[in-house]
Design an enzyme around this catalytic site. Sequence first.
Site, PDB file in Angstrom:
ATOM      1  N   LYS A  35     -33.518   1.472   9.707  1.00 42.13           N
ATOM      2  CA  LYS A  35     -32.794   2.546   9.015  1.00 42.13           C
ATOM      3  C   LYS A  35     -33.617   3.053   7.832  1.00 42.13           C
ATOM      4  CE  LYS A  35     -30.305  -0.897   6.277  1.00 42.13           C
ATOM      5  NZ  LYS A  35     -29.118  -1.772   6.303  1.00 42.13           N
ATOM      6  N   ARG A 131     -16.776  -3.746   2.629  1.00 42.08           N
ATOM      7  CA  ARG A 131     -17.474  -2.472   2.741  1.00 42.08           C
ATOM      8  C   ARG A 131     -16.937  -1.863   4.035  1.00 42.08           C
ATOM      9  NH1 ARG A 131     -23.987  -2.347   2.390  1.00 42.08           N
ATOM     10  NH2 ARG A 131     -23.661  -2.954   4.556  1.00 42.08           N
ATOM     11  N   TYR A 252     -44.821   7.662 -23.656  1.00 43.00           N
ATOM     12  CA  TYR A 252     -43.600   8.288 -24.180  1.00 43.00           C
ATOM     13  C   TYR A 252     -42.772   7.296 -24.982  1.00 43.00           C
ATOM     14  CZ  TYR A 252     -44.272  12.422 -21.245  1.00 43.00           C
ATOM     15  OH  TYR A 252     -44.747  13.560 -20.666  1.00 43.00           O
ATOM     16  N   MET A 300     -44.014  10.390 -15.218  1.00 42.81           N
ATOM     17  CA  MET A 300     -43.781  10.991 -13.904  1.00 42.81           C
ATOM     18  C   MET A 300     -44.963  10.758 -12.955  1.00 42.81           C
ATOM     19  SD  MET A 300     -43.001  14.967 -12.972  1.00 42.81           S
ATOM     20  CE  MET A 300     -41.411  15.059 -13.766  1.00 42.81           C
TER      21      MET A 300
HETATM   22  C1  LIG Z   1     -29.414  -3.115   6.518  1.00 44.99           C
HETATM   23  C2  LIG Z   1     -28.593  -4.000   7.362  1.00 44.99           C
HETATM   24  C3  LIG Z   1     -29.157  -5.164   7.920  1.00 44.99           C
HETATM   25  C4  LIG Z   1     -30.531  -5.658   7.549  1.00 44.99           C
HETATM   26  O1  LIG Z   1     -30.448  -6.320   6.297  1.00 44.99           O
HETATM   27  P1  LIG Z   1     -31.742  -7.017   5.645  1.00 44.99           P
HETATM   28  O2  LIG Z   1     -31.216  -7.642   4.410  1.00 44.99           O
HETATM   29  O3  LIG Z   1     -32.711  -5.918   5.345  1.00 44.99           O
HETATM   30  O4  LIG Z   1     -32.249  -7.978   6.642  1.00 44.99           O
HETATM   31  C5  LIG Z   1     -28.388  -5.878   8.806  1.00 44.99           C
HETATM   32  N1  LIG Z   1     -27.122  -5.487   9.121  1.00 44.99           N
HETATM   33  C6  LIG Z   1     -26.548  -4.404   8.579  1.00 44.99           C
HETATM   34  C7  LIG Z   1     -25.157  -4.050   8.944  1.00 44.99           C
HETATM   35  C8  LIG Z   1     -27.258  -3.623   7.680  1.00 44.99           C
HETATM   36  O5  LIG Z   1     -26.686  -2.545   7.144  1.00 44.99           O
END
Ligand SMILES: *Cc1c(COP(=O)(O)O)cnc(C)c1O
Length: 355
Positions: A35, A131, A252, A300
């Site tokens: 993802k 969630r 800065y 930046m």
């Molecule tokens: C992102 C995600 C993972 C992977 O998690 P990692 O900590 O990167 O291994 C697995 N399952 C779900 C539902 C996720 O959203």
Amino acid sequence: MSRPISAHIDTQALRHNFQVARHHAGQTPLWAVIKANAYGHGLMRVAEALAPVADGFAMLDVAEALAVREAGMDLPILMLEGFFDAADLPVFAEYRLTPVVHNLYQVESLMQAALPARIDVYVKLNSGMNRLGFREDAFPAVLTALETCPQVGRVTLMTHFASADGEGVDEQLDAFFRIVDGCDFPLSLANSAALLRYPQTLSGWARPGIMLYGGSPFADQTAEALGLVPVMTLASEVIGVQEIEACESVGYGGTFVAPSPMRVGVVACGYADGYPRHAATGTPVLVDGVRTKTLGRVSMDMLVVDLTELPDADVGSPAVLWGQGLPADEVATAAGTISYELFCALAPRVPVFVR
Ligand SMILES: *Cc1c(COP(=O)(O)O)cnc(C)c1O
């Protein structure tokens, strides 16, 4: 000449890390989680590197999933947030995308759809993370609806752990098995942390993400100790050097004040490249392969490093911000974040080279 910053993606390291996951998982098949543009590493290059070894891809953007399909990869694809609109269901059926079903809108949409083929679904249970997913009271009716739904093929039950990197998984695992009590379906439970530390979560398909990219999911165990190697290296060069007197400040806000005369270098990398602005003075950096530290605020397009102990470093000296020789986890900790966020934040303006 272009600005000297670049990111380097090591696809061999990616495959090595995948094999580490494979080793821990044993017989458990693996969704490679790609993802968010493969955690910032570049969707297509990561998908192509892992397609020969992974059992499937987990992602959540339909456009990204279609890009993988259009490149000819026909592995199973798990869509971690499911579909957002009933109108997307024909696309899921046509491209064989497996949605995670986690709300009643999705269940109703499936029941009302007319699809050219059945689609497999993952039903997500809320075992305590609060969630996505169904709670215990909603689950039996959802399961019955999906099992009897003519649009639905195979059903898998999944959950996601909130604290596999810390407190553990026992409470959620108990809650999960209480909810699914007596159901005989394939399961999918483990993320990277659970896969590495809690073999009792390895029923069904595991879902490793961060470990594939060489990040440790744990604050108390390094990636190296886990046998993981960095996939992304963010590199640049020193583009300026200043000799400063004691009591002079840097950058800065003048937040860093030299305690004694110092030699400082300016590296062409800033928050517009994805380097975290919250990285405090003292964040590790490699210059000429030697570990030194940042001074003052990140700008930046630039950050400042201490070259006092590096008399030979000069304009043109290579700098590594994270990756080979400098774990992203260390930089992340210094910036109050996690490697996931550093990787995902890599800015589109940084040229990427694959090896
Ligand atoms: C992102 C995600 C993972 C992977 O998690 P990692 O900590 O990167 O291994 C697995 N399952 C779900 C539902 C996720 O959203």
